[in-house]
Scaffold this motif. Structure first.
Motif, short mmCIF file in Angstrom:
data_model
loop_
_atom_site.label_atom_id
_atom_site.label_comp_id
_atom_site.label_asym_id
_atom_site.label_seq_id
_atom_site.Cartn_x
_atom_site.Cartn_y
_atom_site.Cartn_z
N GLN A 32 -3.49 2.49 12.81
CA GLN A 32 -3.98 3.60 12.00
C GLN A 32 -5.14 3.20 11.08
OE1 GLN A 32 -2.51 6.89 12.66
NE2 GLN A 32 -2.14 5.47 14.34
N ALA A 76 6.77 6.25 7.74
CA ALA A 76 7.68 7.39 7.87
C ALA A 76 9.14 6.95 7.84
CB ALA A 76 7.38 8.16 9.17
N GLU A 79 9.81 6.51 4.26
CA GLU A 79 9.83 7.83 3.63
C GLU A 79 11.14 8.56 3.91
OE1 GLU A 79 6.98 10.49 5.39
OE2 GLU A 79 7.24 12.03 3.87
N TYR A 100 -1.25 10.95 5.91
CA TYR A 100 -0.62 12.17 6.40
C TYR A 100 0.57 11.79 7.26
CZ TYR A 100 -5.50 13.01 5.38
OH TYR A 100 -6.73 13.01 4.78
N ARG A 101 1.44 12.76 7.47
CA ARG A 101 2.66 12.47 8.23
C ARG A 101 2.34 11.89 9.61
NH1 ARG A 101 8.24 11.62 7.51
NH2 ARG A 101 9.16 11.90 9.55
N ALA A 102 1.34 12.46 10.28
CA ALA A 102 1.03 11.98 11.63
C ALA A 102 0.57 10.52 11.60
CB ALA A 102 -0.05 12.86 12.27
N VAL A 103 -0.02 10.10 10.49
CA VAL A 103 -0.43 8.70 10.34
C VAL A 103 0.79 7.85 9.97
CG1 VAL A 103 -1.79 7.13 8.89
CG2 VAL A 103 -2.82 9.24 9.75
N ARG A 104 1.63 8.40 9.09
CA ARG A 104 2.81 7.64 8.65
C ARG A 104 3.78 7.37 9.80
NH1 ARG A 104 2.27 11.37 4.32
NH2 ARG A 104 4.14 12.57 4.78
N ASN A 105 3.75 8.23 10.83
CA ASN A 105 4.65 8.04 11.96
C ASN A 105 4.30 6.81 12.79
OD1 ASN A 105 6.67 10.02 11.83
ND2 ASN A 105 5.26 11.61 12.55
N ALA A 119 -7.57 -0.24 -1.71
CA ALA A 119 -7.09 1.03 -2.23
C ALA A 119 -5.79 1.48 -1.56
CB ALA A 119 -8.17 2.10 -2.04
N GLN A 186 -8.40 14.02 -2.78
CA GLN A 186 -7.76 14.93 -1.84
C GLN A 186 -6.46 14.28 -1.37
OE1 GLN A 186 -10.33 16.06 1.51
NE2 GLN A 186 -8.47 16.25 2.70
N VAL A 187 -5.46 15.10 -1.09
CA VAL A 187 -4.19 14.56 -0.60
C VAL A 187 -4.47 13.71 0.64
CG1 VAL A 187 -1.97 15.17 0.45
CG2 VAL A 187 -2.87 16.52 -1.45
N PHE A 190 -7.69 7.69 0.46
CA PHE A 190 -7.49 6.44 -0.26
C PHE A 190 -7.70 6.68 -1.75
CE2 PHE A 190 -8.06 4.23 3.82
CZ PHE A 190 -7.02 3.32 3.70
N ALA A 212 -6.91 -0.39 -6.42
CA ALA A 212 -8.11 0.35 -6.01
C ALA A 212 -9.32 -0.07 -6.84
CB ALA A 212 -7.89 1.87 -6.11
#
Lengths: 265, 393
Positions: A32, A76, A79, A100-105, A119, A186-187, A190, A212
Motif C-alpha cells: 500500500q 484492519a 482495528e 482508508y478501509r480498503a488500504v487498511r485491509n 508522517a 482530509q480524512v 498523511f 510528522a
C-alpha cells in the motif's frame, strides 16, 4: 500508470525470505505504500519478495507483560480487534485512523514501520507506546526500541537482508493514560503534524513524542514536566528543534497540547 | 520478462490466466477477463474508483498485484447481479442521484456495501468519513451519502459477500528468478534537459526554504571554495558536472535516493557571484526522465564573517517540484533531506577551505557519483543547493 517490470517471489517462511532478500530483492507486504511508488515508476525494483504470507510474521503472541504483533498483521485486523490489543483500545483507535478501509485491509503494521514515512501513524504511535521492533537477519535476531528503529525519513535500522518480524507492545500498568492526536487536512491523508503522549506511572513509562516532522519522531526530554504542566509544550518543542522556524512548529505544538490534554484531562 | 499463471475465483467462477508480476488486479480483470466495470482513476491508491472485494474485503485493485491473489476470491462490480444488498444499494443510488458519469460508481458501491454490512449504526458523519477514500468529481457526495443512509435505515438484507478467514495459501513462484539487479535511473537514458531556466518571478510562489550554515573556516577561504564551481559541486554527494562551467552556466546532474526512491536529475543552472559583497545566486532547473518529475529553484546565498576562523552562510531557496515525485515531496520531508545534505556539504566545504585553495580542475574530476541517502526531495534540495552555491559569475 503501470509499474516497470519486476519479478515477484512469495517467500514460504522466514529462512526462505532471508535467502531471497540476500539474493537481492525489495521486501513487500501489503503493497500500500510501495504500490503507489511502483505505479508512478518512482521505484523500479528488479524483484519483489512478498513477506505477507510468512507464518512467522502473521503470528500474534500474547505474553504476560506485552503482546507481540507479527509484522504482517494488517491495520484492519488491529482495528477490528482480531489481533490482540494490549492497550485496551489505543491501538485499535490508531489503526482505524490510517488511510482508508480498503488500504487498511491490505496494509501491514510492519510494512508501514519499515517504510518509515515520517508522517505515518504507526511510526509515532509505536514510538509513543515504548514498543520494540524485533528483527531477524543473517546475524541472528535482535531487538531495537522503536525510537532507534526509525532513523530518518524512509530510513530504518534494518540491515542488509534483515527483516522486521514483529512489534512488541508493552502492556500498560494500571491507570495508564494515552493521548494521540494528528492533524490531517482530509480524512485518510498523511498527517501534517502528530503527537503521542503516554502516562504510565506504574510501569515508569512517561513519554511525549512528536511526529510528522519530516524526520524520525522526536522524543521530548522532560515528559514529566510536560505531563505535569510545568513545561510549556511550545517552549519544549522550540528548545528541542531550535533550527526550525516557530511558525513551522505551530501545528506540532497544537498536536502536542491536544495529545497532552487527552492523556491528562 | 516472466509471467505467472494466476488462478483465482472471479465472481464465483474459477479462472486462470497468465499475468506479469507487475500487473495489478484491475488490469488482470479488465485485460484478461474483459471485466471493465472496475475503473482506474488515479492508479496510485487515492481515488478509490478501482475498489473491489478480495476474500470478502474491499481493497484497492490498483495496489493489489494479481500474482498476490493466487487462490483468492475476487468479486468485482459485475459479480453482484444477484446480491440482494447490492440491488438495494443500486436502487438507492438511482433514487438519490448518487451518480452522474458513473466513473466512481463501482468503487462507491463496493465501499457502500462494506459500510452497510460492517457499520450498521453509521450516521451521515460516519458514512462521509468512510467514503473519504472514494472520490467523485460530478454529483458531489450528498446523493451518495443519502443513498447509503437510506439503505441503512430500511432494514437492509444481510450481505452475501463476507470476509473469509485469512488463510495461508501456497503461492507459486514466478517461472524464473530475476537475473537483473535493481535498476536505477543511472542505467536508463534520460530525457534531454530543458534548455531554458526558470525566471525569478515565476518562482515567487514556490516552496521557501531558508537555512544558516556555520562553517569553521576563515571566511575568505570559504569564499574561495564557493567561487569555484567544480569544487562546490564535488562537495555535494551525488552531484556532477557534464563539462567545466562557462560564464556561470553549467549543466550536470544530481542523483538522490530517498528510501526506495531514487532520482537522477539532469539540468542546467546559472550562477551569479558578487565577490565584493560575498553573495550570489543560483537559478536552475532539472528533470528526472524516469520519474518524469522536474525541479526548478532559485538560491540566494550570502557569506558573512563571524570571526577570523568562522563564517556564516545564509541560504534562501525557493523551489518547485512537479510530476510524480511531488506526490511524495511534502515540504517537511524535503527540508529534512535538505538539512541532512547541507550538513554534509558544509562540512565538506569547510574541510576544503581549511585544506587551502583548490587545485585547478579537481572538482569536476573528483565529483562523487554515488547516490545520496536522501529523498527525491533531497534531489530537489540538492539541486537548489548546488545552484545556490554554484551561483556566481
Amino acid at each position: 500508470m503501470k509499474s516497470a517490470p519486476f519479478d515477484y517471489l512469495a517467500a514460504d517462511d522466514l529462512a526462505d525470505a532471508g535467502a531471497l532478500l540476500r539474493e537481492g530483492g525489495k521486501p513487500v507486504a501489503g503493497n500500500q505504500s510501495l504500490g503507489p511508488m511502483l505505479n508512478l515508476r518512482l521505484v523500479r525494483p528488479g524483484r519483489l519478495v512478498d513477506l505477507s504470507g510468512l507464518p512467522e510474521l502473521r503470528r500474534v503472541e500474547e505474553r504476560e507483560d506485552c503482546v507481540r504483533l507479527g509484522a504482517a498483521i494488517t491495520h484492519a485486523e488491529i482495528e477490528d480487534g482480531e489481533a490482540a490489543d494490549p492497550t485496551g483500545g489505543w491501538l485499535r483507535a490508531a489503526a482505524a485512523g490510517i488511510a482508508y478501509r480498503a488500504v487498511r485491509n491490505r496494509g501491514t503494521l510492519g510494512g508501514s514501520l519499515a517504510h518509515a514515512d515520517p508522517a505515518a501513524d504507526w511510526v509515532i504511535v509505536m514510538t509513543g507506546l515504548c514498543a520494540t521492533a524485533l528483527l531477524a537477519g543473517p546475524e541472528g535476531a535482535r531487538r531495537v526500541p522503536l525510537e532507534d528503529f526509525v532513523t530518518g525519513p524512509f530510513a530504518t535500522a534494518l540491515g542488509e537482508g534483515e527483516i522486521l518480524t514483529a512489534v512488541e507492545v508493552p502492556r500498560p500498568g494500571r491507570g495508564a493514560r494515552w493521548g494521540y492526536w494528528k492533524f490531517a487536512r482530509q480524512v485518510g491523508e498523511f498527517a501534517k503534524a502528530s503527537a503521542a503522549v503516554l502516562v504510565d506511572r506504574e510501569a515508569g513509562r512517561l513519554r511525549c513524542a512528536v511526529g510528522a516532522l519530516g524526520r524520525q519522531p522526536l522524543l521530548l526530554d522532560d515528559p514529566a514536566g510536560l505531563i505535569e504542566g510545568r513545561v510549556d509544550p511550545g517552549e519544549a518543542l522550540r528548545r528541542a528543534l531550535p533550527e526550525r522556524a516557530v511558525e513551522d512548529l505551530a501545528l506540532h505544538v497544537t498536536a502536542l497540547r491536544r495529545a497532552l490534554e487527552a492523556a491528562t484531562a | 520478462m516472466s509471467t505467472t499463471e494466476v488462478r483465482l475465483t472471479l465472481n464465483g467462477r474459477e479462472v486462470a490466466a497468465a499475468a506479469e508480476p507487475r500487473s495489478h488486479l484491475a488490469d488482470f480483470l479488465r485485460d484478461e477477463h474483459l471485466l471493465t466495470g472496475t475503473h482506474l482513476g488515479c492508479e496510485h491508491g487515492v481515488c478509490g474508483a478501482c475498489t473491489l472485494f478480495v476474500d470478502g474485503r474491499p481493497v484497492r485493485a490498483c495496489l493489489t498485484l494479481a500474482v498476490s491473489c493466487q487462490d483468492a476470491e475476487v468479486r468485482s462490480v459485475e459479480g453482484f447481479d444477484e446480491d440482494p444488498l447490492m440491488a438495494r444499494l443500486r436502487e438507492a443510488f438511482s433514487r438519490h442521484h448518487g451518480l452522474q458519469c458513473g466513473y466512481c460508481t463501482p468503487g462507491m458501491l463496493a465501499t457502500a456495501y462494506d459500510i452497510v454490512r460492517r457499520l450498521p449504526q453509521a450516521d451521515a458523519a460516519r458514512i462521509r468519513r468512510e467514503l473519504a477514500g472514494n472520490l467523485c468529481r460530478c454529483t458531489g457526495y450528498a446523493g451518495i451519502v443519502a443513498a447509503i443512509e437510506d439503505v441503512l435505515a430500511g432494514d437492509p438484507p444481510p450481505a452475501a459477500v463476507v470476509p473469509v478467514e485469512r488463510r495461508r495459501r501456497p503461492r507459486p513462484r514466478t517461472e524464473k528468478p530475476a537475473a537483473e539487479a535493481t535498476r536505477t535511473s543511472d542505467s536508463q537514458p534520460t530525457a534531454p534537459a530543458d534548455e531554458s531556466l526558470p525566471d525569478r518571478a515565476a518562482l515567487a510562489d514556490g516552496v521557501a526554504l531558508e537555512r544558516t550554515l556555520r562553517l569553521a573556516a576563515p571566511p575568505e577561504r570559504v569564499w574561495a571554495v564557493l567561487s569555484d564551481i567544480p569544487t562546490v559541486v564535488s562537495c555535494i554527494p551525488g552531484a556532477s558536472l557534464d563539462a567545466p562551467p562557462e560564464d556561470g552556466r553549467l549543466t550536470g546532474r544530481c542523483v538522490v535516493a530517498a528510501g526506495p526512491m531514487k532520482a537522477s536529475f539532469r539540468g542546467r543552472a546559472r550562477v551569479a557571484l558578487d565577490a565584493a559583497a560575498r553573495r550570489g545566486s543560483v537559478l536552475g532547473r532539472g528533470r528526472d526522465g524516469l520519474s518524469r518529475s522536474s525541479l526548478e529553484g532559485l538560491l540566494d546565498f550570502a557569506l558573512h564573517e563571524e570571526s577570523e576562523a568562522a563564517a556564516r552562510l545564509e541560504l534562501a531557496m525557493r523551489y518547485r517540484l512537479k510530476g510524480p515525485l511531488a506526490q511524495f515531496g511534502r515540504p517537511a520531508l524535503v527540508e529534512e533531506i535538505a538539512d541532512r545534505l547541507l550538513a554534509q556539504v558544509s562540512d565538506e566545504i569547510a574541510r576544503r577551505a581549511l585544506a587551502g585553495p583548490p587545485a585547478e580542475g579537481t572538482g569536476a574530476a573528483a565529483a562523487p557519483q554515488r547516490a545520496l541517502g536522501g529523498l527525491g526531495l533531497l534531489a530537489h534540495a540538492l539541486r537548489g543547493l548546488v545552484k545556490r552555491i554554484l551561483r556566481r559569475r
